[in-house]
Design a protein around this motif. Structure first.
Motif, mmCIF file in Angstrom:
data_model
loop_
_atom_site.group_PDB
_atom_site.id
_atom_site.type_symbol
_atom_site.label_atom_id
_atom_site.label_comp_id
_atom_site.label_asym_id
_atom_site.label_seq_id
_atom_site.Cartn_x
_atom_site.Cartn_y
_atom_site.Cartn_z
ATOM 1 N N ARG A 141 -10.076 -3.972 -13.794
ATOM 2 C CA ARG A 141 -11.087 -2.997 -14.211
ATOM 3 C C ARG A 141 -11.257 -1.916 -13.154
ATOM 4 O O ARG A 141 -11.350 -0.720 -13.471
ATOM 5 N N ALA A 142 -11.296 -2.320 -11.886
ATOM 6 C CA ALA A 142 -11.449 -1.351 -10.803
ATOM 7 C C ALA A 142 -10.263 -0.398 -10.746
ATOM 8 O O ALA A 142 -10.428 0.821 -10.620
ATOM 9 N N VAL A 143 -9.070 -0.929 -10.858
ATOM 10 C CA VAL A 143 -7.862 -0.117 -10.791
ATOM 11 C C VAL A 143 -7.798 0.866 -11.964
ATOM 12 O O VAL A 143 -7.433 2.032 -11.797
ATOM 13 N N LEU A 144 -8.190 0.399 -13.141
ATOM 14 C CA LEU A 144 -8.181 1.283 -14.317
ATOM 15 C C LEU A 144 -9.198 2.415 -14.186
ATOM 16 O O LEU A 144 -9.038 3.470 -14.805
ATOM 17 N N GLU A 145 -10.216 2.195 -13.368
ATOM 18 C CA GLU A 145 -11.216 3.233 -13.113
ATOM 19 C C GLU A 145 -10.812 4.144 -11.962
ATOM 20 O O GLU A 145 -11.581 5.019 -11.560
ATOM 21 N N GLY A 146 -9.612 3.922 -11.434
ATOM 22 C CA GLY A 146 -9.121 4.775 -10.364
ATOM 23 C C GLY A 146 -9.510 4.321 -8.974
ATOM 24 O O GLY A 146 -9.320 5.057 -7.999
ATOM 25 N N ARG A 147 -10.047 3.091 -8.867
ATOM 26 C CA ARG A 147 -10.448 2.571 -7.563
ATOM 27 C C ARG A 147 -9.411 1.562 -7.060
ATOM 28 O O ARG A 147 -8.504 1.165 -7.779
ATOM 29 N N THR A 148 -9.555 1.160 -5.807
ATOM 30 C CA THR A 148 -8.713 0.102 -5.256
ATOM 31 C C THR A 148 -9.505 -1.184 -5.179
ATOM 32 O O THR A 148 -10.743 -1.168 -5.187
ATOM 33 N N TYR A 149 -8.794 -2.302 -5.102
ATOM 34 C CA TYR A 149 -9.467 -3.603 -5.091
ATOM 35 C C TYR A 149 -8.772 -4.504 -4.081
ATOM 36 O O TYR A 149 -7.668 -4.986 -4.307
ATOM 37 N N PHE A 150 -9.438 -4.694 -2.942
ATOM 38 C CA PHE A 150 -8.964 -5.617 -1.907
ATOM 39 C C PHE A 150 -10.206 -6.317 -1.355
ATOM 40 O O PHE A 150 -10.674 -6.002 -0.265
ATOM 41 N N ILE A 179 0.835 -1.194 0.000
ATOM 42 C CA ILE A 179 0.000 0.000 0.000
ATOM 43 C C ILE A 179 0.874 1.251 0.000
ATOM 44 O O ILE A 179 0.605 2.220 -0.713
ATOM 45 N N GLU A 180 1.949 1.212 0.776
ATOM 46 C CA GLU A 180 2.875 2.349 0.834
ATOM 47 C C GLU A 180 3.530 2.576 -0.531
ATOM 48 O O GLU A 180 3.804 3.721 -0.911
ATOM 49 N N ASN A 181 3.749 1.492 -1.286
ATOM 50 C CA ASN A 181 4.382 1.594 -2.598
ATOM 51 C C ASN A 181 3.403 1.974 -3.706
ATOM 52 O O ASN A 181 3.800 2.087 -4.870
ATOM 53 N N GLY A 182 2.132 2.161 -3.352
ATOM 54 C CA GLY A 182 1.160 2.608 -4.332
ATOM 55 C C GLY A 182 0.424 1.517 -5.065
ATOM 56 O O GLY A 182 -0.200 1.767 -6.105
ATOM 57 N N VAL A 183 0.459 0.291 -4.536
ATOM 58 C CA VAL A 183 -0.299 -0.801 -5.155
ATOM 59 C C VAL A 183 -1.794 -0.525 -4.997
ATOM 60 O O VAL A 183 -2.263 -0.177 -3.920
ATOM 61 N N SER A 184 -2.528 -0.694 -6.094
ATOM 62 C CA SER A 184 -3.957 -0.376 -6.072
ATOM 63 C C SER A 184 -4.851 -1.595 -5.906
ATOM 64 O O SER A 184 -6.031 -1.452 -5.600
ATOM 65 N N GLY A 185 -4.308 -2.781 -6.149
ATOM 66 C CA GLY A 185 -5.125 -3.976 -6.039
ATOM 67 C C GLY A 185 -4.289 -5.194 -5.700
ATOM 68 O O GLY A 185 -3.121 -5.283 -6.085
ATOM 69 N N ILE A 186 -4.888 -6.122 -4.954
ATOM 70 C CA ILE A 186 -4.213 -7.379 -4.618
ATOM 71 C C ILE A 186 -5.204 -8.514 -4.827
ATOM 72 O O ILE A 186 -6.345 -8.466 -4.343
ATOM 73 N N VAL A 187 -4.765 -9.519 -5.560
ATOM 74 C CA VAL A 187 -5.589 -10.701 -5.813
ATOM 75 C C VAL A 187 -4.812 -11.935 -5.377
ATOM 76 O O VAL A 187 -3.627 -12.071 -5.701
ATOM 77 N N LEU A 188 -5.460 -12.803 -4.633
ATOM 78 C CA LEU A 188 -4.830 -14.055 -4.219
ATOM 79 C C LEU A 188 -4.995 -15.096 -5.323
ATOM 80 O O LEU A 188 -6.032 -15.162 -5.982
ATOM 81 N N LYS A 189 -3.968 -15.917 -5.517
ATOM 82 C CA LYS A 189 -3.995 -16.892 -6.596
ATOM 83 C C LYS A 189 -5.074 -17.953 -6.405
ATOM 84 O O LYS A 189 -5.461 -18.634 -7.351
ATOM 85 N N GLU A 190 -5.560 -18.100 -5.176
ATOM 86 C CA GLU A 190 -6.629 -19.067 -4.929
ATOM 87 C C GLU A 190 -7.993 -18.556 -5.402
ATOM 88 O O GLU A 190 -8.946 -19.318 -5.502
#
Length: 226
Positions: free
Chosen positions: A129-138, A107-118
């Motif tokens: 899609r969320a990140v491209l719209e300027g939103r975060t995704y967690f 988050i400190e490095n500016g990551v906008s989304g995190i997805v688990l491989k599971e």
């Protein structure tokens, strides 16, 4: 580094994606998954951080999908480097697991989304899609719970930092690192008695009594002098 993609040559491209993962089979699957989306082009798939840095320098990229566990340079360090080279680059982490510390760093490095491989492949599509719209995704519950813990810690950290003077914070960091009063005094060019007075003030403000408690607070709240 592979620069091939599955994008239909006749379809317009609006999003250029860089994918970084050290497993070739994962890269191939992600290239096909993301390349099938209309308007998305996977411009490069990279197995190493060095290849990713080279790809970013040689072609336009809008978004990077990065595995957290990478040899030589980890995903967090790579993202920091990529965003240093291109501050407007959107970044998504794809990982099997992530600790609270790694999440805070992301988050400190500016990551906008995190997805688990599971999670299902559709989760990555939704994330991008969320990140491209300027939103975060967690959206994963464990990630949200971790983010809540991080936010609570950040709130407590700000509160503590506001209570301490710059000198008290400096001495607290050194004391928490294990330095004795005489060592702190020698490093800062002050008297040992002055160090003890500052520490007494710190203990009073933080409602603690020992250096062990101070060290625990320092570790939990990531004390520093910035």
């Amino acid at each position: 580094m592979d620069t091939d993609n599955d994008q239909d040559p006749g379809s317009p491209v609006s999003v250029r994606i860089l994918v970084v993962d050290d497993h070739r089979i994962v890269l191939d699957g992600l290239r096909r998954l993301l390349g099938a989306e209309s308007g998305w082009e996977v411009v490069a798939t990279c197995r190493t951080a060095a290849d990713a840095i080279e790809a970013l320098a040689s072609k336009p990229v809008d978004l990077a999908v990065v595995d957290l566990r990478m040899p030589e340079m980890g995903g967090s360090d790579l993202i920091r480097r990529l965003r240093s080279d291109q501050p407007r680059l959107a970044c998504v982490i794809l990982t099997a697991d992530i600790s609270d510390e790694e999440l805070a760093e992301a988050i400190e490095n500016g990551v906008s989304g995190i997805v688990l491989k599971e999670q299902a492949p559709s989760a990555l599509i939704e994330c991008i899609r969320a990140v491209l719209e300027g939103r975060t995704y967690f959206t994963d519950r464990s990630l949200n719970a971790a983010i809540d813990r991080i936010r609570e810690s950040d709130t407590e950290r700000r509160s503590v930092m506001q209570k301490l003077t710059p000198r008290e914070l400096e001495i607290s960091c050194l004391a928490a690192a294990g330095l004795r009063s005489r060592e702190i005094a020698a490093r800062l060019g002050i008297a040992p008695g002055t160090v003890k007075l500052h520490l007494h003030s710190v203990y009073s403000k933080l409602n603690i009594a020992t250096r062990v408690e101070l060290a625990n607070i320092s570790q939990r709240l990531r004390f520093d002098t910035r």
